[in-house]
Design an enzyme around this catalytic site. Structure first.
Site, PDB file in Angstrom:
ATOM      1  CG  ASP A  29       5.588-104.861 -72.649  1.00  0.00           C
ATOM      2  OD1 ASP A  29       5.856-103.866 -71.956  1.00  0.00           O
ATOM      3  OD2 ASP A  29       5.707-106.028 -72.228  1.00  0.00           O
ATOM      4  N   PRO A  30       5.807-101.985 -76.356  1.00  0.00           N
ATOM      5  CG  PRO A  30       6.623 -99.814 -76.710  1.00  0.00           C
ATOM      6  CD  PRO A  30       6.296-100.799 -75.617  1.00  0.00           C
ATOM      7  CG  HIS A  31       9.250-105.732 -75.712  1.00  0.00           C
ATOM      8  ND1 HIS A  31      10.119-105.345 -74.717  1.00  0.00           N
ATOM      9  CD2 HIS A  31       8.274-106.421 -75.086  1.00  0.00           C
ATOM     10  CE1 HIS A  31       9.699-105.796 -73.555  1.00  0.00           C
ATOM     11  NE2 HIS A  31       8.575-106.448 -73.757  1.00  0.00           N
ATOM     12  CB  THR A  35       0.898-113.790 -70.336  1.00  0.00           C
ATOM     13  OG1 THR A  35       0.668-114.348 -69.041  1.00  0.00           O
ATOM     14  CG2 THR A  35       1.396-112.365 -70.190  1.00  0.00           C
ATOM     15  CE1 TYR A  90      12.827 -75.514 -62.051  1.00  0.00           C
ATOM     16  CE2 TYR A  90      12.418 -75.442 -59.690  1.00  0.00           C
ATOM     17  CZ  TYR A  90      13.292 -75.377 -60.759  1.00  0.00           C
ATOM     18  OH  TYR A  90      14.618 -75.178 -60.536  1.00  0.00           O
ATOM     19  N   GLY A 107       7.364-104.563 -69.558  1.00  0.00           N
ATOM     20  CA  GLY A 107       6.121-104.403 -68.816  1.00  0.00           C
ATOM     21  C   GLY A 107       6.290-104.553 -67.319  1.00  0.00           C
ATOM     22  CB  SER A 162      22.372 -96.102 -67.424  1.00  0.00           C
ATOM     23  OG  SER A 162      23.236 -95.248 -66.697  1.00  0.00           O
TER      24      SER A 162
END
Length: 646
Positions: A394-396, A302, A425, A157, A453
């Protein structure tokens, strides 16, 4: 996007299980993943000779290397088993962690062995496409038009929030750059700084289309902040709640916007952004001629799980545009609770009306009859997400995907051209490629995002989860509802609990009522205590006995996390909690912070009432043991040193 109704989906079959109940299946699939990869290797140009002979494999140095490899892995396994946190167990109720989907772990391992790098498609022909598809899944869940939106996987996030502010910054400087360009400035009807710095997101993005048609876009883009930098404070203020994540401070630092240009929005008694005070602050900034770079709303803080009133933020922006001709970028930090948007969508990805939603929840067994969720204003917040310019999720966290898997979704994919480092483009080709994957092209995903990466295995894990567990009521809705149900039951049990009597001392346990999501804040209080400092010390020590701080994570019988609700972040709102606990207002005024135990209730294991009641009985025994331990420590420390006679 996979939106079928899967009423036969069994939530328990999605996870390995707290006692590895699905071990046989998991091992079979793990062996399948490894075997398939080995077959893939051995089948690549079978005419090539083996590099390593049987004689080589039995050489002393070769065997010694394998033995040492085994030994190191044994050491690692020992360290992991003795000190790792058992997120999978309902005995863990702390951070936003839980068991992860088997399919995501398996997909991650399966893709990991191919080691794809999603920076560029030539190093990740498969997983780059999966990342784009997974991003569009999330865009669809939020109600964005998947033909025109954009989403991708990040490391978390924090990076997603960076990207949200990154695009907001670059967007804000495009009109300023146009005013400096001899040909582009003619496209602007009003060249005053006030007009240029207060344009709406859509108006600026429409200008991008015009610039492209005239062949001016890339030249103008180099005159924005990405090429020429930006004068300190020129773009105005970033408005974030006091309950903000620290990533926003870091973002203003990293992007050179300056933390002094953050305006913190006070929160109300529900720990959400105070809408009335936000309104006053925004109007005041407008009157002062101060531009607003962006407004951030949080969907799942949180510390308390609070969900800001997104609908009111969107409504306020519209009012500012109508009354003052002033607009601003809106970003939603939904890292924690974003996946809960799936709970409002039907099999056709349509947002369900509130009354019909509550009825379906109960008729179809998503929630038991005694749990009513969400509150109407929370519902409206999720419904309004599709009007925000960008969203962090956040998928985690509540996506139940292994680390590291954050994501950002942007309502209008044209905005990516402001941050991309390839021809304008190319991005359209990326999305078209995800829909027409007949021919492989070299998509440079790394040129359009903040990271370089990145593991393609993460994209595979998210993509696979979305295929098995639809982003709707019958998929993720059933999984997330289990945690919300448990949280509601836990709060009810805590607030109806009888005091613990330990060595003639009485301790109460109490929880903050009615959270927006499944974050439960609770605390212990010695009934006779009137000192807030001692109260905080008590709960801090209990946290130490129930956390990694105890030095025995895996062997501990209950694990939680903690936080302090302070004046700096929440104003005087925590005073209500102090007064409810029996402390005077003067105590709050002296300390201005209250320490609480914090538990994100994400477990799926306790949605059966009988199981939950048994769990609560065990939990009360644990609490009693912890209090006894604490008192024994106090007694030991309070005894005077005694001389030992020999």
């Amino acid at each position: 996007m996979n939106n079928f109704k899967n009423s036969k989906m069994n939530v328990d079959a999605l996870f390995l299980g707290p006692k590895s109940e699905n071990a046989v299946f998991f091992k079979e699939m793990m062996e399948y993943a490894v075997s398939e990869h080995m077959h893939w290797r051995s089948g690549y140009h079978p005419e090539d000779p083996d590099l390593i002979s049987t004689v080589d494999r039995y050489a002393p140095e070769y065997r010694d290397t394998l033995y040492r490899t085994e030994g190191i892995l044994n050491q690692l396994s020992s360290k992991l088993k003795t000190t790792s946190v058992p997120w999978f167990s309902p005995r863990y109720m702390g951070h936003m962690n839980a068991d992860t989907f088997m399919i995501s772990n398996l997909a991650y391992v399966m893709a990991m062995m191919y080691n794809p790098n999603n920076c560029a498609q030539e190093s990740s022909p498969t997983t780059t496409v999966l990342e784009i598809e997974a991003g569009l899944d999330l865009c669809g869940m939020f109600g964005y038009d998947v033909q025109n939106s954009w989403g991708h996987i990040t490391s978390g996030g924090t990076v997603a929030n960076y990207e949200g502010l990154w695009v907001a910054r670059n967007l804000k400087t495009l009109p300023l750059a146009m005013a400096k360009h001899p040909q582009a400035q003619a496209l602007l009807s009003d060249k005053s700084d006030h007009a240029l710095l207060n344009m709406s997101t859509v108006s600026i993005l429409d200008l991008i289309d015009v610039l492209k048609k005239q062949g001016l876009f890339e030249a103008v883009r180099e005159m924005t902040c990405r090429g020429e930098g930006i004068e300190q404070g020129k773009l105005g203020k970033l408005l974030v709640p006091q309950s903000k994540h620290y990533s926003w401070l870091k973002a203003m630092d990293i992007l050179g916007l300056g933390q002094q240009n953050i305006v913190q929005l006070p929160v109300d008694e529900n720990y959400r952004t105070d809408v009335n005070q936000m309104r006053q602050i925004i109007f005041s900034l407008i009157e002062q001629g101060e531009p607003i770079l962006a407004v951030v709303a949080v969907v799942g803080t949180t510390e308390t799980g609070a969900i800001d009133n997104v609908a009111e933020v969107i409504k306020l922006r519209s009012e500012c545009e109508t009354r003052f001709g002033v607009s601003f970028y809106v970003h939603i930090d939904a890292a924690y609770a974003g996946y809960a948007c799936a709970m409002f969508r039907d099999e056709n990805n349509q947002f369900i009306d509130y009354e019909a939603l509550i009825q379906r929840y109960h008729n179809e067994g998503v929630f038991p009859p005694d749990v009513v969720w969400p509150k109407p204003d929370v519902y409206e917040s999720f419904k309004a997400l599709n009007q925000a310019d960008s969203i962090t999720v956040d998928p985690h966290k509540v996506g139940f995907i292994p680390y590291a898997a954050g994501a950002i979704c942007m309502k209008d994919k044209r905005i990516v051209d402001l941050i991309s480092y390839h021809a304008a483009y190319v991005f359209e080709e990326v999305q078209e490629k995800s829909r027409k994957s007949d021919k492989q092209q070299n998509v440079l995903l790394g040129s359009s995002i903040m990271e370089g990466s990145k593991a393609g295995a993460t994209a595979a894990a998210v993509w696979a989860a979305h295929r098995l567990v639809p982003l709707n009521l019958w998929g993720y809705g059933k999984v997330i509802a289990a945690g919300v149900t448990t949280a509601n039951w836990l709060i009810e049990k805590i607030n109806l609990s009888q005091p613990f009597v330990i060595d003639n001392r009485e301790f109460e346990i109490m929880a903050m009522p009615s959270p927006d999501f499944h974050m439960v804040n609770f605390m212990f209080k010695e009934s006779s205590n009137t000192c807030l400092v001692k109260q905080n010390q008590l709960n801090k020590r209990i946290y130490e006995l129930c956390s990694y701080a105890a030095g025995r994570t895996y062997a501990n019988d209950f694990l939680t996390s903690s936080t302090s609700l302070s004046y700096e972040e929440y104003g005087d709102n925590p005073k209500n909690l102090c007064c409810d606990a029996g402390f005077s207002e003067s105590e709050w005024d002296k300390v201005r912070s209250i320490y609480v135990l914090r538990a994100a209730i994400m477990t799926h294991c306790l949605r059966d009432k009988q199981h939950f009641d048994s769990y609560w009985e065990e939990l009360t025994n644990i609490f009693e043991d912890k209090l006894q331990q604490l008192i024994d420590e106090e007694n030991k420390h309070s005894q005077p040193n005694q001389k030992v006679s020999i």
